[in-house]
Scaffold this motif. Structure first.
Motif, PDB file in Angstrom:
ATOM      1  N   TYR A 481       0.803  -1.221   0.000  1.00  0.00           N
ATOM      2  CA  TYR A 481       0.000   0.000   0.000  1.00  0.00           C
ATOM      3  C   TYR A 481       0.842   1.279   0.000  1.00  0.00           C
ATOM      4  O   TYR A 481       0.579   2.198  -0.796  1.00  0.00           O
ATOM      5  CB  TYR A 481      -0.974   0.010   1.172  1.00  0.00           C
ATOM      6  N   PRO A 482       1.869   1.406   0.868  1.00  0.00           N
ATOM      7  CA  PRO A 482       2.655   2.661   0.866  1.00  0.00           C
ATOM      8  C   PRO A 482       3.283   2.955  -0.494  1.00  0.00           C
ATOM      9  O   PRO A 482       3.470   4.121  -0.857  1.00  0.00           O
ATOM     10  CB  PRO A 482       3.729   2.420   1.938  1.00  0.00           C
ATOM     11  N   HIS A 485       0.576   4.563  -2.604  1.00  0.00           N
ATOM     12  CA  HIS A 485      -0.161   5.685  -2.028  1.00  0.00           C
ATOM     13  C   HIS A 485       0.050   6.974  -2.826  1.00  0.00           C
ATOM     14  O   HIS A 485      -0.909   7.689  -3.149  1.00  0.00           O
ATOM     15  CB  HIS A 485       0.267   5.907  -0.570  1.00  0.00           C
ATOM     16  N   ALA A 491      -7.022   5.004  -0.838  1.00  0.00           N
ATOM     17  CA  ALA A 491      -6.895   3.633  -0.313  1.00  0.00           C
ATOM     18  C   ALA A 491      -7.907   2.691  -0.949  1.00  0.00           C
ATOM     19  O   ALA A 491      -7.607   1.520  -1.210  1.00  0.00           O
ATOM     20  CB  ALA A 491      -7.065   3.642   1.207  1.00  0.00           C
ATOM     21  N   TYR A 494      -6.795   1.729  -4.400  1.00  0.00           N
ATOM     22  CA  TYR A 494      -5.723   0.734  -4.288  1.00  0.00           C
ATOM     23  C   TYR A 494      -6.289  -0.648  -3.982  1.00  0.00           C
ATOM     24  O   TYR A 494      -5.920  -1.635  -4.625  1.00  0.00           O
ATOM     25  CB  TYR A 494      -4.731   1.139  -3.199  1.00  0.00           C
TER      26      TYR A 494
END
Length: 575
Positions: A481-482, A485, A491, A494
């Protein structure tokens, strides 16, 4: 001379899980939690008050004169509360905050509890011994996503998993405040159940020891257990706010303990946790180096003439990872304990970070798929490297993890662009010219995932909630995720791209008669999940759907529906 705190932090960082904590009442003092004996004396005062007597000079002596026996926690509570519910209500006010106390921050986990919980989350601390009855440690651990095994009675030892197989074990030597067997008096503290003694002997033999907030004055049975300690394979560290008592000095000398003078438990554990975090960050790629790599990737994508520099940039990172996994650290041909496997997986996730940033950024902005050979080559090289330097299945699976991260980074990036055809092309590139089905990339990833599922389920934060059902899928979702981002900025976008990529990968494997490279996946979480929405969408749009037009299921709706039945049957068998 090296600061003992620096030495301790470096030792704990280098030997995660090796040091057990022994925590006394000093750990909870800043939360205004009373000691067990203070609770007994307060209850006696109230008992004397309702009978019209004065016991202020010596509550315990008054109780003994009145009832002919020493006051013990269990006996006293049985006198003042007829039922468990009544006793629970009486005790909660001593250990649980009311609204005013909560506003003042009292009877809440202290900075020390929170710092220890952070150490437990990162697997630096896995065994915690405490003489306290409160539940502040449990609450701090749970707030960090750590679900500890809590042992508060001798019977609890028998049903607990071995320490080495538990992410975190909290042993409440004197019981829990709601347990009538809680120990308070000198007589009660002079002897432990043999099961407790046996467990302590094991811990003191196999672990180093960090003592904080414990005076050593009142707990005779615990002193005896420390005195029985025969070997000192790991050090003992004893923190002192003031000068240690004579009994403590005897133990310090016996254990050859290193003394650390502290201002308090809060200050000490915050400092140690901060130093260990600094060491962890030292081992991670510098944020600036990641930003520079991402910036270079975007620059090289701007013109075809930079094809070679882009290839060299990514392969330079891949070679750095390969050099690491072919080092002695990963050349292991024997079974390790769980915590060592967990540490290796987390280390590899950090080591692969820069390469994955490059892969994710490159695939997202490589709209025309000009650099597809570069992305697929990086995954293939990384996958092949995992097969060397160890023939031990668990280590091979761990070393396959970087290739898995690179695959997901590329696939999610293409999917987020709604470039489903690129996902199919990437898969084709990875499975071309591999005649032996067992050597085909998806099967290698599938085999590694089966072994990684158990290891990843032990990572703090991944041993509870729904994550234990499909640990690898959930771990990949969290770790990647990071990296997306800054690209996607949302979010939910994603998560949708992640789940859709896993669906695409599942269909590609089905179309090619290969195992799916994953465990039970996020997208099959519940009947109204992302999966159901996806299936309905294809059934409504039929051959006009982006999915079938990209060539999945040979572009045929009937083949799609047959695949759906097969996938749902297979996935349901994994639950």
């Amino acid at each position: 001379m090296l600061d003992p705190r620096v030495s301790l932090a470096m030792t704990m960082h280098a030997n995660p899980g090796v040091y057990a904590l022994l925590l006394g009442s000093g750990i909870s003092s800043s939360a205004n939690i009373p000691t067990g004996w203070a609770v007994i004396e307060d209850i006696i005062r109230k008992l004397a008050c309702v009978t019209g007597k004065d016991c202020e000079s010596d509550p315990a002596a008054w109780f003994k004169a009145k009832f002919g026996q020493e006051p013990t926690y269990g006996q006293l509570l049985e006198r003042v509360g007829n039922s468990r519910a009544e006793r629970s209500s009486l005790l909660k006010k001593y250990f649980e905050p009311n609204d005013e106390e909560r506003e003042r921050g009292e009877k809440q986990p202290t900075p020390a509890h929170k710092a220890i919980a952070q150490l437990a989350k990162s697997q630096v601390v896995r065994v915690i011994l405490t003489t306290n009855f409160d539940r502040l440690m449990e609450r701090a651990l749970e707030s960090e996503g750590v679900s500890p095994i809590v042992i508060s009675t001798p019977d609890g030892i028998e049903g607990a998993p071995p320490l080495v197989h538990s992410p975190c074990t909290l042993i409440k030597l004197h019981g829990d405040y709601l347990d009538l067997q809680t120990k308070n008096t000198p007589a009660e503290l002079s002897v432990y159940d043999e099961r407790i003694n046996s467990l302590l002997d094991r811990i003191f033999d196999e672990y180093g020891l960090i003592i904080c907030g414990w005076s050593g004055d009142w707990d005779e049975a615990l002193r005896n257990a420390i005195e029985r300690r025969k070997n000192r394979r790991y050090s003992t560290w004893w923190t002192c706010k003031d000068q240690p008592s004579e009994k403590a000095k005897t133990l310090i000398e016996l254990c050859q303990a290193e003394m650390i003078h502290i201002q308090g438990a809060d200050e000490f554990f915050k400092d140690i946790a901060g130093k260990i975090l600094a060491l962890e960050q030292f081992n991670r790629p510098h944020p600036l180096s990641i930003k520079m790599a991402v910036s270079q990737t975007k620059h090289y994508l701007s013109e075809p003439k930079y094809h070679i520099p882009l290839h060299d940039l990514l392969m330079g990172e891949i070679n750095r990872i390969i050099e690491a996994i072919t080092d002695e650290k990963y050349a292991i041909h024997r079974q390790l304990c769980d915590r060592d496997y967990v540490k290796l997986v987390m280390d590899l996730s950090s080591l692969t970070e820069t390469a994955v940033y490059i892969q994710a950024t490159g695939c997202y902005w490589d709209i025309e798929q000009v650099y597809m050979p570069t992305w697929s080559h990086a995954i293939t090289v990384m996958s092949n490297a995992s097969l060397y330097s160890s023939n031990f299945s668990s280590m091979t699976s761990i070393k396959m993890h970087p290739a898995q991260l690179l695959l997901y980074a590329a696939g999610i990036a293409y999917t987020a662009r709604n470039n489903l055809a690129a996902v199919k092309s990437l898969f084709t590139a990875l499975t071309t010219n591999q005649n032996d089905v067992h050597d085909r990339f998806p099967n290698k990833i599938c085999d590694s995932t089966k072994n990684l599922s158990y290891i990843i389920s032990l990572i703090p934060g991944h041993n509870n909630r729904y994550l234990s059902t499909f640990p690898v899928s959930s771990y990949l979702h969290e770790v990647l995720y990071p990296m997306f981002h800054e690209i996607l900025l949302d979010a939910d976008v994603y998560s949708s791209a992640f789940d859709l990529f896993e669906i695409l990968l599942t269909f590609l494997c089905h179309d090619d008669n290969l195992d799916h490279p994953g465990d039970y996946t996020r997208f099959m979480d519940h009947p109204n999940s992302f999966w159901r929405c996806f299936v309905r969408n294809i059934q409504e749009k039929k051959e006009n759907s982006d999915f079938l037009q990209a060539g999945f299921c040979n572009g045929d709706l009937k083949s799609f529906e047959d695949a759906v039945k097969h996938i749902e049957t297979r996935e349901s068998q994994k639950i």
